[in-house]
Design a protein around this motif. Structure first.
Motif, PDB file in Angstrom:
ATOM      1  N   MET A   1      33.151  28.997  32.010  1.00  0.00           N
ATOM      2  CA  MET A   1      32.443  29.407  33.216  1.00  0.00           C
ATOM      3  C   MET A   1      32.583  30.918  33.320  1.00  0.00           C
ATOM      4  SD  MET A   1      33.468  26.477  36.012  1.00  0.00           S
ATOM      5  CE  MET A   1      31.977  26.712  37.004  1.00  0.00           C
ATOM      6  N   GLY A   2      31.600  31.546  33.927  1.00  0.00           N
ATOM      7  CA  GLY A   2      31.700  32.992  33.999  1.00  0.00           C
ATOM      8  C   GLY A   2      30.696  33.616  34.942  1.00  0.00           C
ATOM      9  N   TRP A   3      30.779  34.941  34.988  1.00  0.00           N
ATOM     10  CA  TRP A   3      29.883  35.737  35.815  1.00  0.00           C
ATOM     11  C   TRP A   3      29.208  36.800  34.954  1.00  0.00           C
ATOM     12  CZ3 TRP A   3      28.825  34.614  40.813  1.00  0.00           C
ATOM     13  CH2 TRP A   3      29.684  33.715  41.450  1.00  0.00           C
ATOM     14  N   TYR A   4      27.925  36.943  35.175  1.00  0.00           N
ATOM     15  CA  TYR A   4      27.121  37.968  34.536  1.00  0.00           C
ATOM     16  C   TYR A   4      26.455  38.779  35.643  1.00  0.00           C
ATOM     17  CZ  TYR A   4      27.569  35.425  30.103  1.00  0.00           C
ATOM     18  OH  TYR A   4      28.063  34.821  28.977  1.00  0.00           O
ATOM     19  N   ARG A   5      25.945  39.947  35.282  1.00  0.00           N
ATOM     20  CA  ARG A   5      25.224  40.743  36.279  1.00  0.00           C
ATOM     21  C   ARG A   5      24.053  41.466  35.636  1.00  0.00           C
ATOM     22  NH1 ARG A   5      29.859  45.368  37.514  1.00  0.00           N
ATOM     23  NH2 ARG A   5      29.651  46.525  35.544  1.00  0.00           N
TER      24      ARG A   5
ATOM     25  N   THR B   1      26.719  47.710  41.521  1.00  0.00           N
ATOM     26  CA  THR B   1      25.561  47.151  42.205  1.00  0.00           C
ATOM     27  C   THR B   1      24.669  46.412  41.228  1.00  0.00           C
ATOM     28  OG1 THR B   1      25.560  48.844  43.925  1.00  0.00           O
ATOM     29  CG2 THR B   1      23.477  47.711  43.502  1.00  0.00           C
ATOM     30  N   ALA B   2      24.392  45.141  41.528  1.00  0.00           N
ATOM     31  CA  ALA B   2      23.597  44.299  40.635  1.00  0.00           C
ATOM     32  C   ALA B   2      23.425  42.927  41.278  1.00  0.00           C
ATOM     33  CB  ALA B   2      24.283  44.140  39.277  1.00  0.00           C
ATOM     34  N   VAL B   3      22.579  42.131  40.664  1.00  0.00           N
ATOM     35  CA  VAL B   3      22.539  40.704  40.986  1.00  0.00           C
ATOM     36  C   VAL B   3      23.550  40.014  40.074  1.00  0.00           C
ATOM     37  CG1 VAL B   3      21.161  38.608  41.063  1.00  0.00           C
ATOM     38  CG2 VAL B   3      20.120  40.810  41.684  1.00  0.00           C
ATOM     39  N   TYR B   4      24.440  39.256  40.664  1.00  0.00           N
ATOM     40  CA  TYR B   4      25.487  38.575  39.918  1.00  0.00           C
ATOM     41  C   TYR B   4      25.119  37.101  39.762  1.00  0.00           C
ATOM     42  CZ  TYR B   4      28.549  42.610  40.081  1.00  0.00           C
ATOM     43  OH  TYR B   4      29.106  43.857  39.906  1.00  0.00           O
ATOM     44  N   TYR B   5      25.230  36.630  38.534  1.00  0.00           N
ATOM     45  CA  TYR B   5      24.853  35.257  38.202  1.00  0.00           C
ATOM     46  C   TYR B   5      26.062  34.472  37.713  1.00  0.00           C
ATOM     47  CZ  TYR B   5      20.066  37.035  38.200  1.00  0.00           C
ATOM     48  OH  TYR B   5      18.867  37.613  38.545  1.00  0.00           O
ATOM     49  N   CYS B   6      26.191  33.285  38.236  1.00  0.00           N
ATOM     50  CA  CYS B   6      27.206  32.351  37.752  1.00  0.00           C
ATOM     51  C   CYS B   6      26.643  31.621  36.530  1.00  0.00           C
ATOM     52  CB  CYS B   6      27.539  31.364  38.864  1.00  0.00           C
ATOM     53  SG  CYS B   6      28.767  30.114  38.419  1.00  0.00           S
ATOM     54  N   HIS B   7      27.494  31.337  35.574  1.00  0.00           N
ATOM     55  CA  HIS B   7      27.071  30.685  34.335  1.00  0.00           C
ATOM     56  C   HIS B   7      28.117  29.661  33.911  1.00  0.00           C
ATOM     57  CE1 HIS B   7      27.345  30.481  29.852  1.00  0.00           C
ATOM     58  NE2 HIS B   7      26.034  30.300  29.968  1.00  0.00           N
ATOM     59  N   CYS B   8      27.667  28.603  33.298  1.00  0.00           N
ATOM     60  CA  CYS B   8      28.618  27.671  32.691  1.00  0.00           C
ATOM     61  C   CYS B   8      27.993  27.040  31.456  1.00  0.00           C
ATOM     62  CB  CYS B   8      29.074  26.602  33.674  1.00  0.00           C
ATOM     63  SG  CYS B   8      27.923  25.244  33.930  1.00  0.00           S
ATOM     64  N   VAL B   9      28.858  26.528  30.620  1.00  0.00           N
ATOM     65  CA  VAL B   9      28.449  25.729  29.465  1.00  0.00           C
ATOM     66  C   VAL B   9      28.929  24.314  29.749  1.00  0.00           C
ATOM     67  CG1 VAL B   9      28.609  25.395  26.989  1.00  0.00           C
ATOM     68  CG2 VAL B   9      28.646  27.714  27.937  1.00  0.00           C
ATOM     69  N   ALA B  10      28.008  23.395  29.861  1.00  0.00           N
ATOM     70  CA  ALA B  10      28.348  22.039  30.293  1.00  0.00           C
ATOM     71  C   ALA B  10      27.799  20.996  29.331  1.00  0.00           C
ATOM     72  CB  ALA B  10      27.803  21.788  31.703  1.00  0.00           C
ATOM     73  N   LEU B  11      28.521  19.879  29.265  1.00  0.00           N
ATOM     74  CA  LEU B  11      28.127  18.753  28.415  1.00  0.00           C
ATOM     75  C   LEU B  11      27.395  17.715  29.254  1.00  0.00           C
ATOM     76  CD1 LEU B  11      28.322  17.327  25.644  1.00  0.00           C
ATOM     77  CD2 LEU B  11      30.460  16.305  26.447  1.00  0.00           C
ATOM     78  N   ARG B  12      26.191  17.450  28.850  1.00  0.00           N
ATOM     79  CA  ARG B  12      25.376  16.453  29.556  1.00  0.00           C
ATOM     80  C   ARG B  12      24.561  15.695  28.525  1.00  0.00           C
ATOM     81  NH1 ARG B  12      20.142  16.453  31.790  1.00  0.00           N
ATOM     82  NH2 ARG B  12      19.925  15.001  33.544  1.00  0.00           N
TER      83      ARG B  12
ATOM     84  N   ALA C   1      32.747  38.631  33.366  1.00  0.00           N
ATOM     85  CA  ALA C   1      34.012  37.960  33.113  1.00  0.00           C
ATOM     86  C   ALA C   1      33.741  36.507  32.772  1.00  0.00           C
ATOM     87  CB  ALA C   1      34.939  38.045  34.324  1.00  0.00           C
ATOM     88  N   VAL C   2      34.579  35.969  31.898  1.00  0.00           N
ATOM     89  CA  VAL C   2      34.449  34.581  31.458  1.00  0.00           C
ATOM     90  C   VAL C   2      35.829  33.937  31.470  1.00  0.00           C
ATOM     91  CG1 VAL C   2      33.782  33.054  29.572  1.00  0.00           C
ATOM     92  CG2 VAL C   2      32.462  35.125  30.011  1.00  0.00           C
ATOM     93  N   ILE C   3      35.869  32.662  31.813  1.00  0.00           N
ATOM     94  CA  ILE C   3      37.124  31.910  31.785  1.00  0.00           C
ATOM     95  C   ILE C   3      36.871  30.552  31.159  1.00  0.00           C
ATOM     96  CG2 ILE C   3      36.766  31.079  34.161  1.00  0.00           C
ATOM     97  CD1 ILE C   3      39.862  31.219  34.480  1.00  0.00           C
ATOM     98  N   THR C   4      37.749  30.156  30.236  1.00  0.00           N
ATOM     99  CA  THR C   4      37.606  28.862  29.593  1.00  0.00           C
ATOM    100  C   THR C   4      38.238  27.768  30.447  1.00  0.00           C
ATOM    101  OG1 THR C   4      39.690  28.977  28.393  1.00  0.00           O
ATOM    102  CG2 THR C   4      37.765  30.021  27.360  1.00  0.00           C
ATOM    103  N   SER C   5      38.029  26.530  30.054  1.00  0.00           N
ATOM    104  CA  SER C   5      38.632  25.414  30.789  1.00  0.00           C
ATOM    105  C   SER C   5      40.152  25.465  30.695  1.00  0.00           C
ATOM    106  CB  SER C   5      38.114  24.076  30.252  1.00  0.00           C
ATOM    107  OG  SER C   5      38.364  23.974  28.860  1.00  0.00           O
ATOM    108  N   GLY C   6      40.667  26.114  29.665  1.00  0.00           N
ATOM    109  CA  GLY C   6      42.111  26.249  29.504  1.00  0.00           C
ATOM    110  C   GLY C   6      42.699  27.442  30.236  1.00  0.00           C
ATOM    111  N   GLY C   7      41.823  28.261  30.825  1.00  0.00           N
ATOM    112  CA  GLY C   7      42.303  29.383  31.619  1.00  0.00           C
ATOM    113  C   GLY C   7      42.301  30.725  30.911  1.00  0.00           C
TER     114      GLY C   7
ATOM    115  N   LEU D   1      34.902  42.391  47.436  1.00  0.00           N
ATOM    116  CA  LEU D   1      34.095  41.207  47.693  1.00  0.00           C
ATOM    117  C   LEU D   1      34.614  40.080  46.826  1.00  0.00           C
ATOM    118  CD1 LEU D   1      30.367  42.464  47.723  1.00  0.00           C
ATOM    119  CD2 LEU D   1      31.635  41.534  49.671  1.00  0.00           C
ATOM    120  N   ARG D   2      34.397  38.863  47.282  1.00  0.00           N
ATOM    121  CA  ARG D   2      34.761  37.691  46.484  1.00  0.00           C
ATOM    122  C   ARG D   2      33.532  36.818  46.326  1.00  0.00           C
ATOM    123  NH1 ARG D   2      39.659  35.510  45.102  1.00  0.00           N
ATOM    124  NH2 ARG D   2      39.688  33.290  44.519  1.00  0.00           N
ATOM    125  N   LEU D   3      33.167  36.567  45.078  1.00  0.00           N
ATOM    126  CA  LEU D   3      32.058  35.673  44.765  1.00  0.00           C
ATOM    127  C   LEU D   3      32.602  34.295  44.419  1.00  0.00           C
ATOM    128  CD1 LEU D   3      29.841  37.959  42.491  1.00  0.00           C
ATOM    129  CD2 LEU D   3      29.863  37.775  44.982  1.00  0.00           C
TER     130      LEU D   3
END
Length: 119
Positions: free
Chosen positions: A34-38, A90-101, A49-55, A18-20
């Motif tokens: 940015m990342g994914w939690y479950r 099997t789980a609920v997968y959540y998208c997450h980010c840390v953002a400047l506002r 999994a987590v990925i930074t803005s630099g990759g 699957l691709r989320l």
């Protein structure tokens, strides 16, 4: 506000893929990690999994070699390619980010998308 909208969950047999996808929108001036939690029933939410803005990427040991996280900084999107899925994924997968506002870095979450892997 910053909104995260996920897509791509569903039901798949063990060994399948699957691709989320997750798209961030709103008034963030910058997005760092940015990342994914479950979260599985009866369990705590855990990082997948987590990925930074630099990759730079980090994965939970349980998904290393099976899942791949990627992002497009120009579109503020993050994807999770999940291969060789197992029933324990099997789980609920959540998208997450840390953002400047408004000069403040904050955590933002999507509404979650269900992934079910049948044996």
């Amino acid at each position: 506000q910053v909104q995260l909208v996920e897509s791509g969950g569903g039901l798949v047999q063990a060994g399948g893929s699957l691709r989320l996808s997750c798209a961030a929108s709103g008034s963030a001036s910058s997005i760092n990690a940015m990342g994914w939690y479950r979260q599985a029933p009866g369990k705590q939410r855990e990082v997948v999994a987590v990925i930074t803005s630099g990759g730079s990427t980090n994965y939970a040991d349980s998904v290393k070699g099976r899942f791949t996280i990627s992002r497009d900084n120009t579109k503020n999107t993050v994807d999770l390619q999940m291969n060789n899925l197992r029933p324990e994924d099997t789980a609920v997968y959540y998208c997450h980010c840390v953002a400047l506002r408004r000069s403040t870095w904050s955590d933002y979450w999507g509404q979650g998308t269900q992934v079910t892997v049948s044996s």
